[in-house]
Design a protein around this motif. Structure first.
Motif, PDB file in Angstrom:
ATOM      1  N   ASP A   1      -1.361   1.545   1.460  1.00  0.00           N
ATOM      2  CA  ASP A   1      -0.329   1.294   2.470  1.00  0.00           C
ATOM      3  C   ASP A   1       0.630   2.464   2.628  1.00  0.00           C
ATOM      4  N   ASP A   2       0.413   3.527   1.842  1.00  0.00           N
ATOM      5  CA  ASP A   2       1.318   4.677   1.885  1.00  0.00           C
ATOM      6  C   ASP A   2       0.816   5.776   2.802  1.00  0.00           C
TER       7      ASP A   2
ATOM      8  N   SER B   1       4.433   0.830   3.904  1.00  0.00           N
ATOM      9  CA  SER B   1       4.959   0.087   2.762  1.00  0.00           C
ATOM     10  C   SER B   1       5.896  -1.029   3.235  1.00  0.00           C
TER      11      SER B   1
ATOM     12  N   ASN C   1      -0.341   2.240  -5.209  1.00  0.00           N
ATOM     13  CA  ASN C   1       1.033   2.267  -4.712  1.00  0.00           C
ATOM     14  C   ASN C   1       1.938   2.945  -5.746  1.00  0.00           C
ATOM     15  N   PRO C   2       2.881   3.788  -5.302  1.00  0.00           N
ATOM     16  CA  PRO C   2       3.704   4.515  -6.277  1.00  0.00           C
ATOM     17  C   PRO C   2       4.764   3.663  -6.965  1.00  0.00           C
TER      18      PRO C   2
ATOM     19  N   THR D   1       0.062  -2.921   0.216  1.00  0.00           N
ATOM     20  CA  THR D   1      -0.994  -2.691  -0.786  1.00  0.00           C
ATOM     21  C   THR D   1      -1.672  -4.014  -1.143  1.00  0.00           C
TER      22      THR D   1
HETATM   23 MN    MN Z   1       3.498   1.567  -0.524  1.00  0.00          MN
END
Ligand code: MN
Length: 255
Positions: A8-9, A39, A95-96, A109
């Motif tokens: 999703d990033d 995000s 995802n971070p 995500t």
């Molecule tokens: Mn994200």
């Protein structure tokens, strides 16, 4: 084994690159990810505009596709026929930041993995619990390795229909991670604040601001596992029915 890799990033995020490299060791991969950051976009189905998909490459040269749709749109596009070869597993991330507790309803995500479940395939969401004070490049190496292990287990064991795994990895070197815990969703504590300002025309606008969320590190939960230095693996089901309320609400007067 044909694995769809998304996130999703956005297609250029290093977490996607790390995940794709890891999934190549589990099977053949196809990467189809959003062309920008989605995000906290939640579970999206884009119905009111066309979706575009363009071929591209990851920074290591891996062929990939990018779409102007949401993460869940990317999964739907792939499963509905954009990707011709049959897909066996969908993995989303890395995802971070952690996706724990109620985050799962906001997370692009996680909702990408939910879309996998809706499409009848096993889905895995992978997030890294990076502290907010980490500046510069984040180290996705341990999370990527763990994602590969989880994917290999899912390939061997399978997942029941309409379920997915939400994986969160502590931000630690691999040798300092204490192990894996199967968890339930914990309690996220949001510290959102509404920020009101005036635009140049004098009309008010609003931002949802505030501090980063915290969580209650209760035993047995995703928050607790991360807090103790364990990988958290939460099985998620799409059936959100509150079964224990059905009898009580049936007793309400419905006149
Ligand atoms: Mn994200």
């Amino acid at each position: 084994m044909h694995i769809l890799v998304t996130n999703d990033d956005g297609i250029n995020h290093p977490g996607l690159l790390a995940l794709a490299a890891s999934m190549k060791k589990v099977g053949e991969i196809t990467v189809l990810a959003p062309d920008h950051n989605w995000s906290a976009s939640g579970h999206v189905k884009t119905l009111h505009r066309p979706l575009r998909v363009r071929p591209t490459k990851l920074p290591d040269g891996t062929p990939a596709f990018m779409s102007d749709g949401a993460p869940s749109d990317c999964v739907a596009l792939a499963l509905l026929g954009y990707v011709e070869k049959k897909i066996d597993l969908i993995v989303s991330g890395i995802n971070p930041y952690a996706n724990i507790g109620d985050d799962v309803t906001y997370s692009g995500t996680v909702t990408a993995a939910m879309e996998a479940a809706i499409g009848g395939l096993p889905g895995i969401a992978v997030s890294l619990d990076t502290p907010i004070n980490i500046e510069g490049e984040k180290d996705f190496s341990a999370a990527a390795l763990i994602a590969g292990r989880v994917a290999a287990r899912v390939v061997d064991e399978g997942l029941p229909r309409n379920t997915l795994l939400n994986v969160n990895v502590p931000y630690l070197p691999l040798e300092q991670i204490k192990g894996m815990r199967v968890t339930r969703l914990g309690l996220r504590v949001y510290r959102d604040e509404l920020v009101k300002r005036d635009d140049p025309q004098g009309d008010p606008y609003y931002w949802i601001g505030g501090e980063a969320p915290t969580g209650v590190p209760e035993d047995g939960t995703d928050v607790g596992a991360l807090n103790d230095g364990f990988v958290s693996i939460t099985p998620i089901q799409l059936d959100m029915t509150a079964y224990n309320l059905m009898a009580e609400i049936s007793e309400w007067k419905w006149e």
